[in-house]
Design an enzyme around this catalytic site. Structure first.
Site, PDB file in Angstrom:
ATOM      1  N   PHE A 138       0.835  -1.297  -0.160  1.00 31.51           N
ATOM      2  CA  PHE A 138      -0.075   0.147  -0.098  1.00 31.51           C
ATOM      3  C   PHE A 138       0.802   1.449  -0.059  1.00 31.51           C
ATOM      4  O   PHE A 138       0.410   2.466  -0.370  1.00 31.51           O
ATOM      5  CB  PHE A 138      -0.943  -0.028   0.971  1.00 31.51           C
ATOM      6  CG  PHE A 138      -0.094   0.370   2.593  1.00 31.51           C
ATOM      7  CD1 PHE A 138      -0.114   1.860   2.737  1.00 31.51           C
ATOM      8  CD2 PHE A 138       0.056  -0.561   3.531  1.00 31.51           C
ATOM      9  CE1 PHE A 138       0.647   2.110   3.822  1.00 31.51           C
ATOM     10  CE2 PHE A 138       0.597  -0.098   4.650  1.00 31.51           C
ATOM     11  CZ  PHE A 138       1.149   1.270   4.905  1.00 31.51           C
ATOM     12  N   LYS A 193      -1.358  -6.698  -9.348  1.00 32.39           N
ATOM     13  CA  LYS A 193      -2.371  -6.631  -8.423  1.00 32.39           C
ATOM     14  C   LYS A 193      -2.154  -5.642  -7.300  1.00 32.39           C
ATOM     15  O   LYS A 193      -1.036  -5.843  -6.413  1.00 32.39           O
ATOM     16  CB  LYS A 193      -2.209  -7.993  -7.589  1.00 32.39           C
ATOM     17  CG  LYS A 193      -3.463  -8.525  -6.948  1.00 32.39           C
ATOM     18  CD  LYS A 193      -4.078  -7.878  -5.896  1.00 32.39           C
ATOM     19  CE  LYS A 193      -3.461  -8.066  -4.455  1.00 32.39           C
ATOM     20  NZ  LYS A 193      -3.969  -6.830  -3.552  1.00 32.39           N
ATOM     21  N   GLU A 205      -4.978  -3.502  -2.034  1.00 34.27           N
ATOM     22  CA  GLU A 205      -6.466  -3.155  -1.896  1.00 34.27           C
ATOM     23  C   GLU A 205      -6.867  -2.015  -0.997  1.00 34.27           C
ATOM     24  O   GLU A 205      -7.833  -1.465  -1.055  1.00 34.27           O
ATOM     25  CB  GLU A 205      -7.364  -4.339  -1.276  1.00 34.27           C
ATOM     26  CG  GLU A 205      -6.649  -4.930   0.224  1.00 34.27           C
ATOM     27  CD  GLU A 205      -5.609  -5.771   0.251  1.00 34.27           C
ATOM     28  OE1 GLU A 205      -4.898  -5.662  -0.638  1.00 34.27           O
ATOM     29  OE2 GLU A 205      -5.452  -6.724   0.922  1.00 34.27           O
ATOM     30  N   SER A 210       4.903  -7.157   3.592  1.00 34.94           N
ATOM     31  CA  SER A 210       5.256  -7.441   4.897  1.00 34.94           C
ATOM     32  C   SER A 210       6.053  -8.603   4.729  1.00 34.94           C
ATOM     33  O   SER A 210       5.868  -9.696   3.924  1.00 34.94           O
ATOM     34  CB  SER A 210       4.344  -7.657   5.676  1.00 34.94           C
ATOM     35  OG  SER A 210       3.307  -8.628   5.092  1.00 34.94           O
ATOM     36  N   CYS A 243       9.473   1.483   3.822  1.00 33.88           N
ATOM     37  CA  CYS A 243      10.320   0.396   4.226  1.00 33.88           C
ATOM     38  C   CYS A 243      11.899   0.900   4.388  1.00 33.88           C
ATOM     39  O   CYS A 243      12.626   0.219   5.049  1.00 33.88           O
ATOM     40  CB  CYS A 243      10.410  -0.828   3.198  1.00 33.88           C
ATOM     41  SG  CYS A 243      11.182  -0.180   1.442  1.00 33.88           S
ATOM     42  N   GLU A 266       8.529  -4.627  13.273  1.00 35.90           N
ATOM     43  CA  GLU A 266       8.199  -3.521  12.618  1.00 35.90           C
ATOM     44  C   GLU A 266       6.794  -2.758  12.962  1.00 35.90           C
ATOM     45  O   GLU A 266       5.872  -3.542  12.985  1.00 35.90           O
ATOM     46  CB  GLU A 266       8.030  -3.936  11.077  1.00 35.90           C
ATOM     47  CG  GLU A 266       7.726  -3.010   9.921  1.00 35.90           C
ATOM     48  CD  GLU A 266       7.613  -3.156   8.690  1.00 35.90           C
ATOM     49  OE1 GLU A 266       7.216  -4.413   8.243  1.00 35.90           O
ATOM     50  OE2 GLU A 266       8.096  -2.495   7.928  1.00 35.90           O
TER      51      GLU A 266
HETATM   52  P1  NAD Z   1       1.214  -6.478   2.847  1.00 32.05           P
HETATM   53  O1  NAD Z   1       1.957  -7.747   3.275  1.00 32.05           O
HETATM   54  O2  NAD Z   1       0.142  -6.592   3.959  1.00 32.05           O
HETATM   55  O3  NAD Z   1       0.494  -6.752   1.482  1.00 32.05           O
HETATM   56  C1  NAD Z   1       1.330  -6.621   0.376  1.00 32.05           C
HETATM   57  C2  NAD Z   1       0.345  -7.415  -0.895  1.00 32.05           C
HETATM   58  O4  NAD Z   1       0.251  -8.735  -0.504  1.00 32.05           O
HETATM   59  C3  NAD Z   1      -0.777  -6.697  -0.979  1.00 32.05           C
HETATM   60  O5  NAD Z   1      -1.232  -6.546  -2.394  1.00 32.05           O
HETATM   61  C4  NAD Z   1      -1.854  -7.686  -0.390  1.00 32.05           C
HETATM   62  O6  NAD Z   1      -3.285  -7.730  -1.018  1.00 32.05           O
HETATM   63  C5  NAD Z   1      -1.201  -8.896  -0.626  1.00 32.05           C
HETATM   64  N1  NAD Z   1      -1.265 -10.112   0.347  1.00 32.05           N
HETATM   65  C6  NAD Z   1      -1.666  -9.859   1.724  1.00 32.05           C
HETATM   66  N2  NAD Z   1      -1.515 -10.807   2.537  1.00 32.05           N
HETATM   67  C7  NAD Z   1      -1.401 -11.987   1.676  1.00 32.05           C
HETATM   68  C8  NAD Z   1      -1.250 -13.410   1.691  1.00 32.05           C
HETATM   69  N3  NAD Z   1      -1.582 -13.962   2.624  1.00 32.05           N
HETATM   70  N4  NAD Z   1      -1.073 -14.108   0.386  1.00 32.05           N
HETATM   71  C9  NAD Z   1      -0.638 -13.298  -0.503  1.00 32.05           C
HETATM   72  N5  NAD Z   1      -0.970 -12.071  -0.950  1.00 32.05           N
HETATM   73  C10 NAD Z   1      -1.131 -11.341   0.284  1.00 32.05           C
HETATM   74  O7  NAD Z   1       1.871  -5.301   2.976  1.00 32.05           O
HETATM   75  P2  NAD Z   1       1.421  -3.958   3.150  1.00 32.05           P
HETATM   76  O8  NAD Z   1       0.746  -3.623   4.425  1.00 32.05           O
HETATM   77  O9  NAD Z   1       0.642  -3.471   1.899  1.00 32.05           O
HETATM   78  O10 NAD Z   1       2.811  -2.878   2.905  1.00 32.05           O
HETATM   79  C11 NAD Z   1       3.456  -2.703   4.093  1.00 32.05           C
HETATM   80  C12 NAD Z   1       4.649  -3.569   4.077  1.00 32.05           C
HETATM   81  O11 NAD Z   1       5.419  -3.640   2.858  1.00 32.05           O
HETATM   82  C13 NAD Z   1       5.634  -3.129   5.148  1.00 32.05           C
HETATM   83  O12 NAD Z   1       6.016  -4.219   5.742  1.00 32.05           O
HETATM   84  C14 NAD Z   1       6.817  -2.661   4.665  1.00 32.05           C
HETATM   85  O13 NAD Z   1       8.054  -2.576   5.166  1.00 32.05           O
HETATM   86  C15 NAD Z   1       6.852  -3.528   3.344  1.00 32.05           C
HETATM   87  N6  NAD Z   1       7.381  -2.706   2.154  1.00 32.05           N
HETATM   88  C16 NAD Z   1       8.906  -3.304   2.002  1.00 32.05           C
HETATM   89  C17 NAD Z   1       9.544  -2.810   0.899  1.00 32.05           C
HETATM   90  C18 NAD Z   1      10.840  -3.461   0.239  1.00 32.05           C
HETATM   91  O14 NAD Z   1      11.568  -2.936  -0.418  1.00 32.05           O
HETATM   92  N7  NAD Z   1      11.298  -4.364   1.309  1.00 32.05           N
HETATM   93  C19 NAD Z   1       9.098  -1.682   0.141  1.00 32.05           C
HETATM   94  C20 NAD Z   1       7.772  -1.268   0.496  1.00 32.05           C
HETATM   95  C21 NAD Z   1       7.085  -1.834   1.690  1.00 32.05           C
END
Ligand code: NAD
Length: 491
Positions: A158, A182, A185, A236, A291, A392
């Site tokens: 997000f 994708k 959401e 995450s 991140c 985190e």
């Molecule tokens: P999230 O893991 O909740 O969701 C990321 C994506 O995965 C979304 O599109 C979501 O719909 C999908 N998703 C969620 N649960 C899933 C599952 N069980 N199986 C398959 N797909 C699933 O992350 P978020 O809250 O959208 O983003 C924040 C996180 O992203 C933080 O942990 C941040 O550190 C990380 N992040 C990392 C980087 C990097 O380069 N390391 C960059 C940006 C954000």
């Protein structure tokens, strides 16, 4: 358009084979304008067969797209760049509206999108080439060419609704692959608008770029689809781990960027005054939802008191509010749920013995009483074993940890968490900076820089639980999105 965005985007559609399609799913998510706490768009969680149709559209487009000359494909990227630049104000406005970050932060995000398109163009002319070696034996030559693979799935977080997809999109398509994106959401609206531009202004052949919405189920369906050759994931750590495992089980290649808990270390010889705004923005820029955000502020030796007082003064001077209003320097958190989670972490930290220097939980923005705001929060006397130092949080919280020496500080960084996204040091000593760079186990290092974000012509990835895979985002994807074919010839 820049300051008067649409108040409501209705129910989002899926982009499948070049057509906007109404999802038949009855499962709907709600995307918000977090600065106002107001509903912004309804997000259909696509049905399994809708995900399958998007992959089928990608697969059918791939059959022709892979044979379009690379110079023709590059022309589409020039059009994409042009579309992003001509619509920058509108895209940045929508991004701020759906995510909450400031307009300036959204404009910065757009710049990174354009930079990735530029680098993908340059890479197409250079790094996409193969090579040959003549006469490996009498009359026998060998050559290596890089070929596209097919359909890829791009799963997005997000917090950078446009930039993260652009770590992958331009590279995937210029190399001859097709994609199913994708979006998160929570923040799908900016990519929806980008997809409209791709369809209406860039004119890519139908099916080269497809968009589906949803969460876990649609992602799992996409990865399991036989025609999907690989997945890029940013989000995450628990989900990154799961995606990486699932991709392996299905024999797919994967890039999986996970979460972070970044330490920013300040040495007694640091230029505090010259660094303060940079340092503070590491922790509170994007409302701590980066991140590459600072999370643990480690003071070394006797710098603690002057560091804390200057840091607190600068942080509390940040103007918090609605990201589209001028002068605002920090927006809200993305959802009410995120605000509650971050607030709970503050409580946890206090319960563990941290001392509140500033507590942003009571902040009210009078003009936007329903927005998901939380002010800059600073906790002192945090120790490396506390949850607030290890997990985190992803919000505007700085946990101040004291260390006696550089050695002890590095031990804390490498030992208190298993994340390895970024580590930063503020110092005027080249020796300390070098020690730090060589010994900190993180993928990105900042020296007198609080957000060590690699530009597009470098790979973007972390280490340990912040990354699963081999090749990283941005320029590395040239290798990820191609397969090397060897031809041995004798004439
Ligand atoms: P999230 O893991 O909740 O969701 C990321 C994506 O995965 C979304 O599109 C979501 O719909 C999908 N998703 C969620 N649960 C899933 C599952 N069980 N199986 C398959 N797909 C699933 O992350 P978020 O809250 O959208 O983003 C924040 C996180 O992203 C933080 O942990 C941040 O550190 C990380 N992040 C990392 C980087 C990097 O380069 N390391 C960059 C940006 C954000």
């Amino acid at each position: 358009m820049s300051r008067e965005p649409r108040p409501d985007y209705g129910k989002l559609k899926l982009l499948v084979g070049g057509e906007w399609v109404e999802s038949q799913s009855s499962e709907l998510g709600q995307a918000f304008d977090p600065g106002k706490g107001a509903p912004l768009a309804l997000v259909p969680f696509a049905l399994p067969e809708e995900a399958d149709r998007a992959v089928a559209a990608g697969q059918s487009a791939f059959e022709k797209w892979k044979d379009v000359s690379i110079l023709e494909r590059v022309k589409y990227l020039y059009k994409l760049k042009d579309a992003l630049e001509r619509n920058t104000d509108e895209l940045a406005t929508i991004n701020t509206q759906n995510h909450g970050k400031t307009l300036e932060e959204s404009l910065g995000e757009l710049k990174r999108c354009v930079e990735n398109v530029d680098v993908a163009i340059a890479a197409a002319y250079t790094l996409a080439k193969g090579d040959t070696l003549d006469q490996i034996a009498q009359g026998i030559d060998v050559s290596m060419s890089k070929e596209p693979l097919g359909v890829f799935t791009i799963v997005c977080p997000f917090n950078f609704p446009m930039m993260v997809p652009f770590w992958f999109i331009p590279y995937a398509i210029v190399l001859g692959n097709t994609i199913v994106v994708k979006p998160s959401e929570l923040t799908p609206v900016p990519m929806q608008r980008v997809a409209e531009l791709i369809k209406d202004e860039v004119g890519l052949p139908p099916g080269v770029v497809n968009i589906v919405h949803g969460g876990r189920h649609v992602v799992e369906r996409l990865i399991a689809n036989r025609d999907v050759k690989g997945v890029t994931f940013v989000g995450s750590t628990p989900v990154a781990k799961q995606i990486y495992r699932m991709a392996g089980e299905h024999g797919k290649r994967a890039i999986a960027n996970g979460g972070a808990k970044n330490s920013v270390l300040v040495m007694p010889d640091a230029d505090l005054d010259g660094s303060m705004s940079n340092l503070v923005s590491s922790f509170f820029g994007n409302t701590g939802q980066r991140c590459l955000a600072g999370a643990n502020l480690i003071s070394v030796g006797d710098v603690h008191d002057s560091l804390l007082s200057k840091f607190t003064k600068t942080a509390l001077a940040l103007k918090v509010g609605y990201g589209l209003e001028s002068g605002v320097q920090m927006g809200p958190l993305v959802t009410e749920k995120a605000r509650k989670r971050v607030s709970d972490y503050v409580e946890t930290g206090l319960g563990e013995g941290a001392k509140p220097v500033s507590d942003g939980r009571g902040l009210k923005i009078l003009e936007h009483p329903d927005g998901f705001y939380l002010g800059a929060t600073i906790l002192d006397q945090v120790t490396p074993d506390m949850r607030i130092a290890r997990e985190e949080v992803f919000g505007p919280i700085a946990s101040v940890i004291s260390a006696r020496t550089l050695d002890q500080a590095i031990e804390i960084i490498n030992g208190s968490t298993n994340f390895g996204n970024m580590g930063c040091i503020y110092t005027s000593s080249g020796k300390s900076a070098r020690e730090f760079r060589r010994r900190v186990d993180a993928g990105n290092i900042g020296v007198n820089i609080g957000v060590a974000a690699p530009s597009a012509y470098y790979p973007f990835g972390g280490r340990r639980d912040s990354f699963y895979g081999v090749l990283h985002a941005q320029i590395d994807t040239i290798e990820f999105f191609t397969d090397k074919k060897i031809t041995i010839s004798k004439w």
